[in-house]
Motif scaffolding. Sequence first.
Motif, PDB file in Angstrom:
ATOM      1  N   VAL A  40     -15.571 100.181 -18.326  1.00 46.54           N
ATOM      2  CA  VAL A  40     -16.834 100.752 -18.811  1.00 46.54           C
ATOM      3  C   VAL A  40     -17.268 101.792 -17.794  1.00 46.54           C
ATOM      4  O   VAL A  40     -17.494 101.479 -16.626  1.00 46.54           O
ATOM      5  CB  VAL A  40     -17.910  99.667 -18.955  1.00 46.54           C
ATOM      6  N   CYS A  41     -17.333 103.041 -18.254  1.00 51.36           N
ATOM      7  CA  CYS A  41     -17.626 104.170 -17.367  1.00 51.36           C
ATOM      8  C   CYS A  41     -19.060 104.628 -17.601  1.00 51.36           C
ATOM      9  O   CYS A  41     -19.616 104.424 -18.680  1.00 51.36           O
ATOM     10  CB  CYS A  41     -16.640 105.292 -17.695  1.00 51.36           C
ATOM     11  N   ARG A  42     -19.639 105.291 -16.624  1.00 49.39           N
ATOM     12  CA  ARG A  42     -20.992 105.824 -16.806  1.00 49.39           C
ATOM     13  C   ARG A  42     -21.051 106.787 -17.993  1.00 49.39           C
ATOM     14  O   ARG A  42     -22.074 106.890 -18.664  1.00 49.39           O
ATOM     15  CB  ARG A  42     -21.478 106.506 -15.516  1.00 49.39           C
ATOM     16  N   THR A  43     -19.953 107.469 -18.266  1.00 50.87           N
ATOM     17  CA  THR A  43     -19.924 108.370 -19.421  1.00 50.87           C
ATOM     18  C   THR A  43     -20.136 107.597 -20.728  1.00 50.87           C
ATOM     19  O   THR A  43     -20.777 108.099 -21.651  1.00 50.87           O
ATOM     20  CB  THR A  43     -18.595 109.155 -19.446  1.00 50.87           C
ATOM     21  N   ASP A  44     -19.603 106.376 -20.808  1.00 49.47           N
ATOM     22  CA  ASP A  44     -19.849 105.548 -21.994  1.00 49.47           C
ATOM     23  C   ASP A  44     -21.347 105.311 -22.163  1.00 49.47           C
ATOM     24  O   ASP A  44     -21.873 105.332 -23.274  1.00 49.47           O
ATOM     25  CB  ASP A  44     -19.126 104.198 -21.877  1.00 49.47           C
ATOM     26  N   GLY A  62     -15.259 104.016 -24.889  1.00 54.15           N
ATOM     27  CA  GLY A  62     -14.262 103.428 -23.996  1.00 54.15           C
ATOM     28  C   GLY A  62     -13.074 104.334 -23.762  1.00 54.15           C
ATOM     29  O   GLY A  62     -12.357 104.673 -24.705  1.00 54.15           O
ATOM     30  N   HIS A  63     -12.863 104.751 -22.506  1.00 56.30           N
ATOM     31  CA  HIS A  63     -11.769 105.685 -22.210  1.00 56.30           C
ATOM     32  C   HIS A  63     -11.062 105.349 -20.904  1.00 56.30           C
ATOM     33  O   HIS A  63     -10.513 106.216 -20.248  1.00 56.30           O
ATOM     34  CB  HIS A  63     -12.323 107.119 -22.194  1.00 56.30           C
ATOM     35  N   GLU A  64     -11.118 104.085 -20.538  1.00 53.93           N
ATOM     36  CA  GLU A  64     -10.328 103.618 -19.385  1.00 53.93           C
ATOM     37  C   GLU A  64      -9.463 102.481 -19.915  1.00 53.93           C
ATOM     38  O   GLU A  64      -9.711 101.313 -19.648  1.00 53.93           O
ATOM     39  CB  GLU A  64     -11.253 103.108 -18.273  1.00 53.93           C
ATOM     40  N   LEU A 149      -8.323 104.758 -14.758  1.00 58.12           N
ATOM     41  CA  LEU A 149      -8.093 105.735 -15.825  1.00 58.12           C
ATOM     42  C   LEU A 149      -9.218 106.769 -15.974  1.00 58.12           C
ATOM     43  O   LEU A 149      -9.033 107.780 -16.628  1.00 58.12           O
ATOM     44  CB  LEU A 149      -7.862 105.019 -17.161  1.00 58.12           C
ATOM     45  N   CYS A 150     -10.403 106.485 -15.393  1.00 53.33           N
ATOM     46  CA  CYS A 150     -11.406 107.559 -15.377  1.00 53.33           C
ATOM     47  C   CYS A 150     -12.069 107.626 -14.014  1.00 53.33           C
ATOM     48  O   CYS A 150     -12.035 108.649 -13.355  1.00 53.33           O
ATOM     49  CB  CYS A 150     -12.463 107.409 -16.463  1.00 53.33           C
ATOM     50  N   ALA A 151     -12.657 106.501 -13.576  1.00 57.69           N
ATOM     51  CA  ALA A 151     -13.292 106.498 -12.256  1.00 57.69           C
ATOM     52  C   ALA A 151     -12.295 107.003 -11.217  1.00 57.69           C
ATOM     53  O   ALA A 151     -12.620 107.830 -10.357  1.00 57.69           O
ATOM     54  CB  ALA A 151     -13.774 105.095 -11.913  1.00 57.69           C
TER      55      ALA A 151
HETATM   56 ZN   LIG Z   1     -15.297 108.071 -17.596  1.00 57.79          ZN
END
Ligand SMILES: [Zn+2]
Length: 330
Positions: A40-44, A62-64, A149-151
Motif C-alpha cells: 500500500v503506497c501513499r499514491t494509493d 495497488g501497484h506494488e 515495487l514502488c517505494a
Molecule cells: Zn507508489
Amino acid sequence: MAKMRAMVLDKPGTPLVMREMAVPAPGEGEILVKVAACGVCRTDLHVVDGDLTEPKLPIIAGHEIVSRVAALGAGVSGFELGERVGVPWLGATCGVCLYCRSGRENLCDHPIFTGYTRDGGFATHTIADARYCFPLGEAGDDAEIAPWLCAGLIGWRSYRMTGDAETLGIYGFGAAAHILAQVASWQGRRIYAFTRKGDEAAQAFARSLGAVWAGGSDEAPPELLDAAIIFAPVGALVPAALKAVKKGGRVVCGGIHMSDIPSFPYSILWEERQVMSVANLTRADAHEFLEIAPKAGVHAEVTRYPLEQANEALSDLRDGRLQGAAVLIP
Ligand SMILES: [Zn+2]
Ligand SMILES: [Zn+2]
C-alpha cells in the motif's frame, strides 16, 4: 467461470468495497497474475482520497504487486506459468512520444498506470502488460519484496537524482525512506532523517536503519547537507530542506502529490541550489534497483493485512500509524 475478489473504489472519498467478479483473460501482450502480496503506497491514498483526479472508475488500486503468472496472452514470451513477477506503477507507455523516444518513458504523454488508469493489485488477480513486469526470482518473502515495487523504485530514482551526495537528508521516514536509507548507508552515504516533530519512534527507526542523525523536520541538521529528498507530501518542507542544503545543493521531491509550497525568500534558493521533482519510473530504474537491493541487504519492514482490511491499512498509512510499509495479502 473462475471468480476473483477485489477491493474496489467506486468513488474517491468512499471506502473500498469487496467484490467478486470474473477472472479476466489476458489480451495480446498481457499476462494474468495471481497476486501473492500487494504493498500500500501513499499514491494509493492519493487515488482513494481524490487528490489524484483522473482515475479510471471504478478502480482497483495497488501497484506494488508480487505475483505468480497464471496465464499468458497471445504473443507473450520470456515468462513462464508460475513464475514470480513484480508489477509496478508504470503499467505501459506509448513508445512513440518525444519522451519515450528519448529514454524518458517515465514522462510518457500517454502512459497507463497500474492501480490508477488500469486495475491493480488490491485483488486476488490482475492483468498486466508483460513488457512492464519484472521477474523477481525466488529469493525473499513475497510481502517483504512488495514495497520494493514502488517505494523502492521511486526511492531509487529520487536517490539517483541526488548524484554523489555524501550527506543526504530524507524528509518523511516512511516506506520509501526506510528502504532507501539502507541502500544509501550501504553505499557509505551519511543519512539525516527528518520526521514529524516529536515522532521519537520514527526517529529511532531511522537510526536503526543507518541514519547518523534523526530529528524533527523543524530542526536544523548538525551539518549542512549535500542534497535532500522529500517523501512527505508537505509543501512546507521545500523551504525547510532548501535551508538545510549547502551551496549547489539539490532538493528532490519524490511524491506524486504535495500540499502547496509556501513562498520563501530567494536567498535560500540562491547560490545554485535546485528544487526538482521525480515522476514515475523507467524500466531501467527498476532493473537497477532490483539488482542492487539484494546486494545491499535491503529488508523492508512490513505490516501485513488481509485483503479485506485494505481500508484499515489505508487509514493506518493516512494517520501515520505505520512503521515501514503496509502490505495486503489476498
Ligand atoms: Zn507508489
Ligand atoms: Zn510515450
